[in-house]
Motif scaffolding. Structure first.
Motif, PDB file in Angstrom:
ATOM      1  N   SER A   1       8.831   4.828   6.055  1.00 39.44           N
ATOM      2  CA  SER A   1       9.045   6.984   6.078  1.00 39.44           C
ATOM      3  C   SER A   1      10.372   6.671   5.676  1.00 39.44           C
ATOM      4  CB  SER A   1       9.004   7.286   7.126  1.00 39.44           C
ATOM      5  OG  SER A   1       9.039   8.345   6.785  1.00 39.44           O
ATOM      6  N   HIS A   2      10.041   7.720   3.958  1.00 39.03           N
ATOM      7  CA  HIS A   2      10.973   8.052   3.316  1.00 39.03           C
ATOM      8  C   HIS A   2      11.658   9.453   3.595  1.00 39.03           C
ATOM      9  CE1 HIS A   2       7.136  11.101   1.709  1.00 39.03           C
ATOM     10  NE2 HIS A   2       8.421  11.584   1.340  1.00 39.03           N
ATOM     11  N   ASP A   3      11.091  10.642   4.864  1.00 38.47           N
ATOM     12  CA  ASP A   3      11.511  11.435   4.953  1.00 38.47           C
ATOM     13  C   ASP A   3      11.273  11.400   7.508  1.00 38.47           C
ATOM     14  OD1 ASP A   3       8.674  10.969   6.203  1.00 38.47           O
ATOM     15  OD2 ASP A   3       8.127  13.144   4.990  1.00 38.47           O
ATOM     16  N   ASP A   4      11.872  10.108   7.361  1.00 36.19           N
ATOM     17  CA  ASP A   4      12.383  10.961   9.492  1.00 36.19           C
ATOM     18  C   ASP A   4      10.722  10.306   9.685  1.00 36.19           C
ATOM     19  OD1 ASP A   4      14.749  10.429   9.074  1.00 36.19           O
ATOM     20  OD2 ASP A   4      15.130  12.667   7.882  1.00 36.19           O
ATOM     21  N   GLY A   5      10.100  10.116   9.114  1.00 33.68           N
ATOM     22  CA  GLY A   5       8.564   9.524  10.084  1.00 33.68           C
ATOM     23  C   GLY A   5       8.925   9.305  10.927  1.00 33.68           C
ATOM     24  N   GLU A   6       8.242   9.850  12.615  1.00 33.60           N
ATOM     25  CA  GLU A   6       7.765   8.807  12.899  1.00 33.60           C
ATOM     26  C   GLU A   6       7.311   7.592  13.956  1.00 33.60           C
ATOM     27  OE1 GLU A   6       5.654   9.097  17.774  1.00 33.60           O
ATOM     28  OE2 GLU A   6       5.902  10.781  16.187  1.00 33.60           O
ATOM     29  N   GLY A   7       6.885   7.108  12.285  1.00 30.61           N
ATOM     30  CA  GLY A   7       6.316   5.725  12.228  1.00 30.61           C
ATOM     31  C   GLY A   7       7.325   4.717  11.598  1.00 30.61           C
TER      32      GLY A   7
ATOM     33  N   MET B   1       0.928  -1.154  -0.449  1.00 32.71           N
ATOM     34  CA  MET B   1      -0.044  -0.246   0.294  1.00 32.71           C
ATOM     35  C   MET B   1       0.811   1.301  -0.334  1.00 32.71           C
ATOM     36  SD  MET B   1      -3.167   0.874   3.007  1.00 32.71           S
ATOM     37  CE  MET B   1      -3.762   2.392   2.517  1.00 32.71           C
ATOM     38  N   GLU B   2       0.181   2.106  -1.214  1.00 34.52           N
ATOM     39  CA  GLU B   2       1.347   3.513  -0.848  1.00 34.52           C
ATOM     40  C   GLU B   2       0.097   4.004  -0.421  1.00 34.52           C
ATOM     41  OE1 GLU B   2       3.211   6.398  -4.762  1.00 34.52           O
ATOM     42  OE2 GLU B   2       2.709   4.685  -4.621  1.00 34.52           O
ATOM     43  N   VAL B   3       0.809   4.642   0.498  1.00 37.64           N
ATOM     44  CA  VAL B   3       0.427   6.308   1.468  1.00 37.64           C
ATOM     45  C   VAL B   3       0.857   7.347   0.784  1.00 37.64           C
ATOM     46  CG1 VAL B   3       0.972   7.226   3.630  1.00 37.64           C
ATOM     47  CG2 VAL B   3       1.064   5.171   3.675  1.00 37.64           C
ATOM     48  N   GLY B   4      -0.403   8.485   0.746  1.00 42.85           N
ATOM     49  CA  GLY B   4      -0.337   9.666   0.119  1.00 42.85           C
ATOM     50  C   GLY B   4       0.831  10.455   0.453  1.00 42.85           C
ATOM     51  N   ASN B   5       1.583  10.104   0.767  1.00 42.84           N
ATOM     52  CA  ASN B   5       2.715  10.770   1.351  1.00 42.84           C
ATOM     53  C   ASN B   5       3.786  10.806   0.562  1.00 42.84           C
ATOM     54  OD1 ASN B   5       3.126   9.340   3.118  1.00 42.84           O
ATOM     55  ND2 ASN B   5       3.711  10.392   5.123  1.00 42.84           N
ATOM     56  N   GLY B   6       3.832   9.909  -0.135  1.00 40.43           N
ATOM     57  CA  GLY B   6       4.872   9.230  -0.510  1.00 40.43           C
ATOM     58  C   GLY B   6       5.235   7.640   0.781  1.00 40.43           C
ATOM     59  N   ASP B   7       4.597   7.418   1.435  1.00 41.53           N
ATOM     60  CA  ASP B   7       5.518   6.537   2.665  1.00 41.53           C
ATOM     61  C   ASP B   7       5.169   5.173   1.761  1.00 41.53           C
ATOM     62  OD1 ASP B   7       7.218   8.569   3.363  1.00 41.53           O
ATOM     63  OD2 ASP B   7       5.514   7.849   5.678  1.00 41.53           O
ATOM     64  N   TYR B   8       5.294   3.988   2.571  1.00 40.31           N
ATOM     65  CA  TYR B   8       4.660   2.754   2.069  1.00 40.31           C
ATOM     66  C   TYR B   8       4.360   1.589   3.219  1.00 40.31           C
ATOM     67  CZ  TYR B   8       6.024   3.557  -2.161  1.00 40.31           C
ATOM     68  OH  TYR B   8       6.731   4.335  -3.515  1.00 40.31           O
ATOM     69  N   LEU B   9       3.117   1.037   3.708  1.00 45.18           N
ATOM     70  CA  LEU B   9       3.199  -0.354   4.354  1.00 45.18           C
ATOM     71  C   LEU B   9       4.018  -1.494   3.749  1.00 45.18           C
ATOM     72  CD1 LEU B   9      -0.638   0.763   6.160  1.00 45.18           C
ATOM     73  CD2 LEU B   9       1.625   1.899   6.128  1.00 45.18           C
ATOM     74  N   ALA B  10       4.378  -1.871   4.017  1.00 49.70           N
ATOM     75  CA  ALA B  10       4.761  -3.211   4.069  1.00 49.70           C
ATOM     76  C   ALA B  10       5.390  -4.704   4.611  1.00 49.70           C
ATOM     77  CB  ALA B  10       6.362  -2.967   3.390  1.00 49.70           C
ATOM     78  N   LEU B  11       5.134  -5.456   3.904  1.00 48.72           N
ATOM     79  CA  LEU B  11       5.172  -7.070   5.091  1.00 48.72           C
ATOM     80  C   LEU B  11       6.992  -7.457   4.868  1.00 48.72           C
ATOM     81  CD1 LEU B  11       2.647  -8.751   3.175  1.00 48.72           C
ATOM     82  CD2 LEU B  11       2.299  -7.630   5.513  1.00 48.72           C
ATOM     83  N   ASP B  12       7.368  -6.999   6.034  1.00 52.97           N
ATOM     84  CA  ASP B  12       8.788  -7.714   6.392  1.00 52.97           C
ATOM     85  C   ASP B  12       8.897  -9.548   5.342  1.00 52.97           C
ATOM     86  OD1 ASP B  12      11.165  -7.935   7.051  1.00 52.97           O
ATOM     87  OD2 ASP B  12      10.394  -6.848   8.460  1.00 52.97           O
ATOM     88  N   LEU B  13      10.213  -9.739   5.048  1.00 53.99           N
ATOM     89  CA  LEU B  13      10.487 -10.717   4.233  1.00 53.99           C
ATOM     90  C   LEU B  13      11.583 -10.914   4.786  1.00 53.99           C
ATOM     91  CD1 LEU B  13       9.964  -9.568   0.388  1.00 53.99           C
ATOM     92  CD2 LEU B  13       8.472 -10.408   2.378  1.00 53.99           C
ATOM     93  N   ASN B  14      12.760 -10.404   5.789  1.00 54.33           N
ATOM     94  CA  ASN B  14      13.277 -11.068   6.250  1.00 54.33           C
ATOM     95  C   ASN B  14      13.078 -12.249   6.967  1.00 54.33           C
ATOM     96  OD1 ASN B  14      16.130  -9.239   6.515  1.00 54.33           O
ATOM     97  ND2 ASN B  14      14.309  -8.050   7.364  1.00 54.33           N
ATOM     98  N   GLU B  15      13.668 -13.577   7.556  1.00 58.90           N
ATOM     99  CA  GLU B  15      13.261 -14.682   7.491  1.00 58.90           C
ATOM    100  C   GLU B  15      12.745 -14.549   9.466  1.00 58.90           C
ATOM    101  OE1 GLU B  15      14.892 -19.292   8.629  1.00 58.90           O
ATOM    102  OE2 GLU B  15      16.470 -18.092   7.716  1.00 58.90           O
TER     103      GLU B  15
END
Length: 224
Positions: free
Chosen positions: A152-158, A128-142
């Motif tokens: 977050s692409h710009d130091d967002g708190e989340g 899911m792309e967030v309207g501000n340019g960030d994303y919701l994603a699923l971790d693929l690390n084991e």
């Protein structure tokens, strides 16, 4: 509640909010995908989908779009003053495009896996792309496979926060709150301390649902 039950409430949530003057978009929920359709997209991605997402695509909907917006003159009191919308979407066929976009961020902006901030962007499947340019994603690390993480692409708190341990669990936790966000400032008030993820049963969640409770009639949202 399971993921299918949670998604089944979205139409009623929109109706409840629309009756209170919120701006809503028509709910889109395409039929579930076939196993072959999921396999084909995995081939384009070059990786297997986390099982929780795969189940939802194959049993709930191959594409979903849910969105609402508070009226321009409406302001919620603190700590909810940054909430102005709700949004949830995913699309099986849209996953390759999102993956290409995130890989572009990794290659050009966040290339160093030894850097703590950059590392969050690595080995993630955006859904899911967030309207501000960030994303919701699923971790693929084991060691954290399938958990829902905010990019977050710009130091967002989340940035790097875990919203839920799996895609299905995200639906079960977020939908009862009417999916505030998806910018991190809108859903962070509902996260448990440290990295506990969204908590729809918290005292703060009950405060929020009371604010958007219909004045008359039953609510479609858990806890309202």
């Amino acid at each position: 509640m399971n993921a299918m039950d949670a998604v089944g409430r979205l139409s009623k949530i929109l109706g409840s909010l629309a009756a209170q003057g919120f701006v809503t978009r028509p709910l889109v929920a395409d039929p579930p995908a076939s196993p072959g359709e999921v396999d084909a997209v995995e081939g384009q991605l070059g990786c297997r989908l986390p099982m929780s997402l795969r189940r939802c695509l194959a049993t709930v909907a191959s594409r979903l779009e849910f969105a609402w917006f508070a009226p321009p003159e409406h302001t919620f009191p603190g700590p909810f003053h940054e909430i102005f919308s709700g949004n949830l979407c995913w699309s099986l066929n849209g996953l390759p495009e999102l993956m290409t976009a995130v890989r572009g961020w990794v290659d050009n902006v966040f290339p160093d896996p030894s850097d703590p901030y950059d590392r969050v962007w690595h080995h993630k499947l955006p859904f899911m792309e967030v309207g501000n340019g960030d994303y919701l994603a699923l971790d693929l690390n084991e060691d954290a496979h399938g958990r829902v993480v905010y990019l977050s692409h710009d130091d967002g708190e989340g940035h790097g926060r875990t919203m839920a341990p799996s895609f299905e669990d995200l639906l079960i936790r977020w939908i009862p709150l009417a999916c505030p966000g998806a910018e991190d400032s809108q859903w962070l008030p509902f996260c448990a301390p440290s990295d506990g993820g969204l908590d729809p049963s918290s005292a703060r969640a009950h405060q929020w649902t009371a604010l958007v409770r219909p004045k008359n009639g039953p609510s479609a949202v858990e806890g309202l």
